[in-house]
Scaffold this active site. Structure first.
Site, mmCIF file in Angstrom:
data_model
loop_
_atom_site.group_PDB
_atom_site.id
_atom_site.type_symbol
_atom_site.label_atom_id
_atom_site.label_comp_id
_atom_site.label_asym_id
_atom_site.label_seq_id
_atom_site.Cartn_x
_atom_site.Cartn_y
_atom_site.Cartn_z
ATOM 1 N N GLN A 1 -1.624 7.815 -8.224
ATOM 2 C CA GLN A 1 -2.070 7.092 -7.039
ATOM 3 C C GLN A 1 -3.506 7.419 -6.676
ATOM 4 O O GLN A 1 -3.931 7.223 -5.539
ATOM 5 C CB GLN A 1 -1.135 7.395 -5.868
ATOM 6 C CG GLN A 1 0.270 6.850 -6.079
ATOM 7 C CD GLN A 1 1.143 6.989 -4.845
ATOM 8 O OE1 GLN A 1 0.857 6.391 -3.811
ATOM 9 N NE2 GLN A 1 2.196 7.787 -4.951
ATOM 10 N N LYS B 1 7.054 12.636 0.386
ATOM 11 C CA LYS B 1 5.916 13.537 0.468
ATOM 12 C C LYS B 1 5.626 13.971 1.908
ATOM 13 O O LYS B 1 5.505 15.169 2.192
ATOM 14 C CB LYS B 1 4.721 12.787 -0.115
ATOM 15 C CG LYS B 1 3.492 13.570 -0.246
ATOM 16 C CD LYS B 1 2.376 12.626 -0.641
ATOM 17 C CE LYS B 1 2.244 11.544 0.419
ATOM 18 N NZ LYS B 1 0.919 10.943 0.505
ATOM 19 N N THR B 2 5.549 12.985 2.795
ATOM 20 C CA THR B 2 5.246 13.306 4.188
ATOM 21 C C THR B 2 6.347 14.177 4.780
ATOM 22 O O THR B 2 6.087 15.101 5.546
ATOM 23 C CB THR B 2 5.108 12.014 5.010
ATOM 24 O OG1 THR B 2 4.213 11.142 4.335
ATOM 25 C CG2 THR B 2 4.579 12.306 6.384
ATOM 26 N N ASP C 1 -3.140 16.860 2.018
ATOM 27 C CA ASP C 1 -2.381 15.664 1.637
ATOM 28 C C ASP C 1 -3.253 14.774 0.752
ATOM 29 O O ASP C 1 -4.469 14.891 0.763
ATOM 30 C CB ASP C 1 -2.000 14.916 2.923
ATOM 31 C CG ASP C 1 -1.010 13.802 2.655
ATOM 32 O OD1 ASP C 1 -0.381 13.814 1.584
ATOM 33 O OD2 ASP C 1 -0.869 12.927 3.523
ATOM 34 N N GLU C 2 -2.655 13.879 -0.002
ATOM 35 C CA GLU C 2 -3.410 12.947 -0.865
ATOM 36 C C GLU C 2 -4.429 13.707 -1.715
ATOM 37 O O GLU C 2 -5.597 13.310 -1.821
ATOM 38 C CB GLU C 2 -4.128 11.887 -0.017
ATOM 39 C CG GLU C 2 -3.251 11.106 0.939
ATOM 40 C CD GLU C 2 -2.365 10.087 0.254
ATOM 41 O OE1 GLU C 2 -2.335 10.051 -0.992
ATOM 42 O OE2 GLU C 2 -1.680 9.334 0.974
ATOM 43 N N ARG D 1 4.821 0.024 -2.843
ATOM 44 C CA ARG D 1 4.973 -0.082 -1.385
ATOM 45 C C ARG D 1 6.252 -0.828 -1.038
ATOM 46 O O ARG D 1 6.728 -0.770 0.078
ATOM 47 C CB ARG D 1 3.794 -0.831 -0.737
ATOM 48 C CG ARG D 1 2.412 -0.248 -0.897
ATOM 49 C CD ARG D 1 2.338 1.193 -0.523
ATOM 50 N NE ARG D 1 2.464 2.039 -1.714
ATOM 51 C CZ ARG D 1 2.767 3.334 -1.686
ATOM 52 N NH1 ARG D 1 3.011 3.924 -0.533
ATOM 53 N NH2 ARG D 1 2.860 4.033 -2.797
#
Length: 890
Positions: A262, A32-33, A231-232, A711
């Site tokens: 998430q 994503k980043t 983002d997010e 994670r």
DNA sequence: CCCTGGTCCCAACTT
DNA sequence: GGGACCAGGG
């Protein structure tokens, strides 16, 4: 070859769809980043967008900083201008600092200044908010047991996140309790306005209101920003969503990136509808799904996906990875919390020892649901002499001494900030006690002035005893001198008679005409849009060497003050200062801090205390001065420094260099680790007891579990304590295995430790079972315990008598790691955990992280409580708690 | 007015 | 384990 060739087809599609709205549904670990940074780079390099016309919003400053860094690497040399990458809150603060006064309305009384917040507003944090609510409830006689300030505050925040004002809450309320809350909410808003203050929620709301209602401001930003990225996205609330829409203007060049699985902040107002309504509000939206996971093994991904599949409210997706197989998910059942922590420390210890040869990216994390769990893990890590970082918990800016100094600065920035004023008016004690404060508060209520205004009024009207007046004047002079330093005023102190005759407007005029209130700001021009939006990297370097503390003579850095001195309506002010000349103009924050520390005698008093705690406070204050100097070196003003202090988040402390990190699941969002230990999988803890009644909240807990599991890159270990103590010394209570454990497919799990995996439902009873409060149980061997059997104190005693071995499962764990093959070929663990560094003796050379090398002078006490006094060449004698001082042999 | 020590009651996550 | 609050003596 273009950098775009490094992307997979979906990622590339997401990056190249630059025209019109895009929603990127990005699964965990799907890059994503990378997509966001590449998209920005692509916009600049291939589409020809001006860097400064791109705005990216993140959730933490840390994420913003990282993103900026990665963009810089991709397109660094191309332009001096940078895209704006910032958190929502920081962005809003900057918008408000620039234009909030456009929201002011004319006063009904002719000649009076307009009503509304001014540019030098302060930000109220949670404890400030608490104080406000407490005060109101006390005043209204509503401080009963049923309705706590905490309760009220969470309702107020809820209302704000749903964009409801007090009237609406009142109309919706069906009972006296909610009517009361609406009333307090109303008063709360008034108090904040009077104090020229905003809380965190206001930052979003007011920025939104500003963009909505002031066309010129909105148009300015619409012109300025051509491309918006969020983002997010799954964690945005309504005000953030509205902000995004307002900023997008008619152009609709918005790109939102998120993953509904998430979403873990619904309690903060995050609204899943934002994803759904994205397609409604932007019908032409393009949707891109990123489903290839580059992070985890198939086993980890499979386990996490299986857990989250139990949620009903989700779109569903098929994440896949090319990393076939992998280690099984480890599961360890510890007899109690201490043992669970020792297990974690031992597992990480082995992993580190094993990995040293292998080399890079050797990092592990312990993730837990609540911050209070961290203590046990910290203790265990210390026993194993492992260096660890804790993210979150008690932050630097929450320490009393730091809050005191920040409060002084806030009062200097904005004397109407009554909450900060209350905090410091008698800190350190200067003879302004309860009675005096009450008198001032009454006066403030009568006159409608802020406390600061009321102090001036009280002195002038001679309503107070002589001794009290002297004390109040001393405080007032201190603040005024600070303000004058900030303004760079060189006026000599006027005599008392004229100083007592204050007139805010006249003084403001005097300040302006003095010509010294404008400091030269090194900008590229008055209207240059780049000056109000530096790429937001908010991380303070607290690591600066201690000798720097005294290295700033009277020299002034690039420190610039705000371009106009705003004196608020009800704030009498004088500009008279004596003795603190600031040649060259205004004082910077660091100088101001040193002035405050000196004049209040704060450090001196701490030195006189002569306790380890006092010394640690002094060190904290030094670090604060360091932070202020760094801030000065970045050319920041006082309000920018204070904004940073208010907006640093827990997650910003995360240090990617650290080998071991302890943090909450929430703080772990967006991070990855080769080894993850997810602890405390017990009903009532995770899922948390406060969530268990509502299915929707349990689903959020499950998403949190999914976030935690995903994670992990190579190894994931889940753990649980069979007995856990709530609050320090209470009786341990039997726990029930978390439902999430049952949701992990058994074939993916390998049990560690001696206890068998119980069959579903056959675990320990849900009832609270008192456990023996025998501390020896910590290291009680668990090998042949039948967990479903009732606890037998006698048996525990017998076990406790045998030699301590930590948890018993050594062989099993070694096997577990051995099954990893070459990655971890684990040797048998040492029987005893290392006992910690102890025994520094007089004469020995030691090294301290802050003070450098020194010689041990004397030693007092023994064991845990040992204090040693060390002679440091530069810092003199320091008395240190050996336990905490992190001393090493030099 | 200030400081101390005892007691109560607590604790989910965080910008 | 600890922060917030209060009572009571200096």
């Amino acid at each position: 070859m273009s950098f775009l060739d490094e992307l997979n087809p979906q990622q590339r599609e997401a990056v190249e769809a630059t025209d019109g709205p895009v929603l990127i549904l990005a699964g965990a670990g799907s890059g994503k980043t990378r997509v966001i940074t590449f998209r920005i780079a692509h916009l600049i390099e291939h589409v020809g967008a001006m860097p400064e016309s791109i705005l990216a919003m993140t959730f933490t400053n840390k994420a913003a900083g990282e993103m900026a860094e990665r963009v810089e690497k991709l397109v660094g040399g191309l332009s001096i201008a940078k895209p704006v990458i910032s958190t929502f809150h920081s962005f809003c603060v900057r918008v408000l600092r620039r234009d909030v006064e456009a929201l002011r309305t004319p006063s009904a009384v002719p000649g009076q200044p307009p009503i509304g917040l001014t540019k030098n507003f302060v930000i109220y944090d949670e404890s400030d908010q608490q104080q406000v609510v407490k005060g109101i409830m006390r005043r209204l006689g509503l401080d009963d047991k049923q309705l706590t300030p905490r309760n009220v505050l969470s309702r107020i925040s809820w209302a704000k996140n749903h964009m409801l004002d007090p009237q609406e809450i009142y109309l919706e309320s069906a009972d006296p309790r909610n009517e009361r809350i609406a009333h307090i909410y109303e008063e709360y808003r008034k108090e904040l306005r009077k104090a020229n203050a905003m809380d965190f929620d206001d930052l979003l709301l007011e920025a939104m209101r500003l963009l909505k209602s002031v066309t010129a401001v909105r148009e300015y930003y619409n012109r300025r920003f051509q491309y918006i990225l969020v983002d997010e996205y799954q964690d945005t609330n309504r005000p953030q969503y509205e902000l995004m829409r307002l900023l997008a203007g008619d152009r609709h060049n918005v790109c939102a990136v998120g993953d509904e699985d998430q979403s873990i902040y619904s309690w903060r107002g995050a609204d899943i509808r934002n994803i759904l309504e994205f397609e409604r509000d932007f019908p032409e939206a393009k949707i891109v799904r990123l489903e290839q996971n580059y992070r985890s093994t198939q086993n980890i991904l499979g386990a996490a996906s299986a857990v989250v599949a139990n949620n009903i409210r989700r779109k569903g997706k098929n994440l896949w990875t090319s990393r076939q197989g992998g280690a099984k998910i480890g599961y360890y059942e510890a007899p109690d919390g201490e043992n669970e922590a020792l297990f974690a420390a031992d597992t990480i210890n082995r992993y580190l020892q094993q990995a040293v040869e292998g080399g890079e990216n050797v990092r592990a994390a312990v993730l837990y649901r609540t911050n209070s769990q961290s203590r046990l893990f910290e203790e265990a890590m210390r026993r194993y002499q492992l260096k660890y970082h804790v993210v979150g918990g008690f932050s630097f800016y929450e320490r009393a001494e730091i809050k005191d100094m920040i409060s002084y600065l806030k009062v200097i920035q904005n004397p109407d900030d009554s909450i900060s004023l209350l905090r410091v008016v008698n800190t350190p004690a200067r003879g302004i006690g309860k009675t005096t404060i009450e008198t001032i508060e009454r006066l403030a209520l009568e006159t409608g002035l802020s406390l600061w205004g009321a102090i001036g009024e009280g002195i002038q009207r001679q309503l107070l005893a002589g001794r009290t007046v002297v004390a109040l004047k001393a405080f007032r002079d201190l603040i005024q001198d600070g303000r004058a330093m900030l303004a760079g005023t060189l006026v000599e102190r006027l005599d008392e008679s004229s100083a007592g005759n204050e007139d805010g407007a006249a003084d403001a005029a005097a300040l302006r005409s003095s010509g010294r209130t404008r400091a030269s700001v090194p900008t590229q021009g008055e209207e240059s849009p780049d000056t109000d939006f530096d790429p937001g990297n908010f991380s303070f370097d607290f690591g600066a060497s201690a000798d720097e503390v005294d290295a700033t003579g009277g020299e002034l850095g690039a420190g610039a003050i705000r371009d106009e001195i705003v004196v608020s309506a009800n704030t009498p002010d004088t500009d008279a200062v004596e003795g603190f000349r600031t040649p060259g103009g205004a004082a910077n924050t660091a100088e101001l801090l040193k002035f405050l520390i000196d004049r209040t005698g704060y450090i001196k008093l701490l030195e006189e205390e002569d306790t380890p705690e006092a010394f640690s406070r002094i060190e904290n204050l030094r670090e604060l001065v360091n932070a202020a100097m760094d801030s000065r070196d970045r050319g920041e003003t006082l309000d920018q420094f204070l904004d940073h202090a208010a907006l640093v988040s827990d997650a910003d402390q995360y240090d990617e260099q650290a080998q071991i990190t302890l943090m909450t699941l929430h703080a772990a969002k967006g991070l990855e680790f080769p080894l993850v230990i997810l602890a405390g999988l017990e009903e009532g803890l995770f899922p948390h007891s406060r969530t268990m009644l509502e299915p929707d909240s349990v689903e959020e807990e499950r998403r949190l579990c999914y976030v935690g599991m995903t994670r992990a890159m190579d190894t994931l270990v889940l753990s649980r304590a069979v007995y856990r103590r709530r609050y320090g010394t209470d009786m341990p209570e039997a726990s029930v295995p978390s439902r999430f454990l049952e949701e992990v497919p058994p074939q993916l799990v390998e049990e560690l430790g001696g206890s068998r995996r119980r069959s579903a439902g056959a675990g320990v009873s849900r009832a609270r079972v008192p456990a023996p409060h025998d501390h020896e149980t910590t290291h009680y061997s668990y090998e042949d315990e039948d967990q479903s059997a009732s606890w037998d104190p006698a048996r525990v005693k017998a076990k406790a008598a045998s030699p301590v071995r930590g948890y018993n499962s050594i062989d099993n764990i070694a096997e577990f790691f051995a099954s990893r093959g070459k990655k971890f070929n684990v040797p048998r663990m040492p029987v005893e955990p290392p006992t910690g560094r102890r025994g520094f003796r007089p004469g020995q050379r030691v090294k301290h992280p802050k003070y450098g090398e020194g010689t041990v002078y004397q030693r007092e006490g023994d064991g845990e409580d040992a204090k040693i006094t060390v002679q440091f060449p530069r810092f003199g004698l320091k008395k240190l708690m050996e336990k905490y001082a992190q001393l090493e042999k030099a």
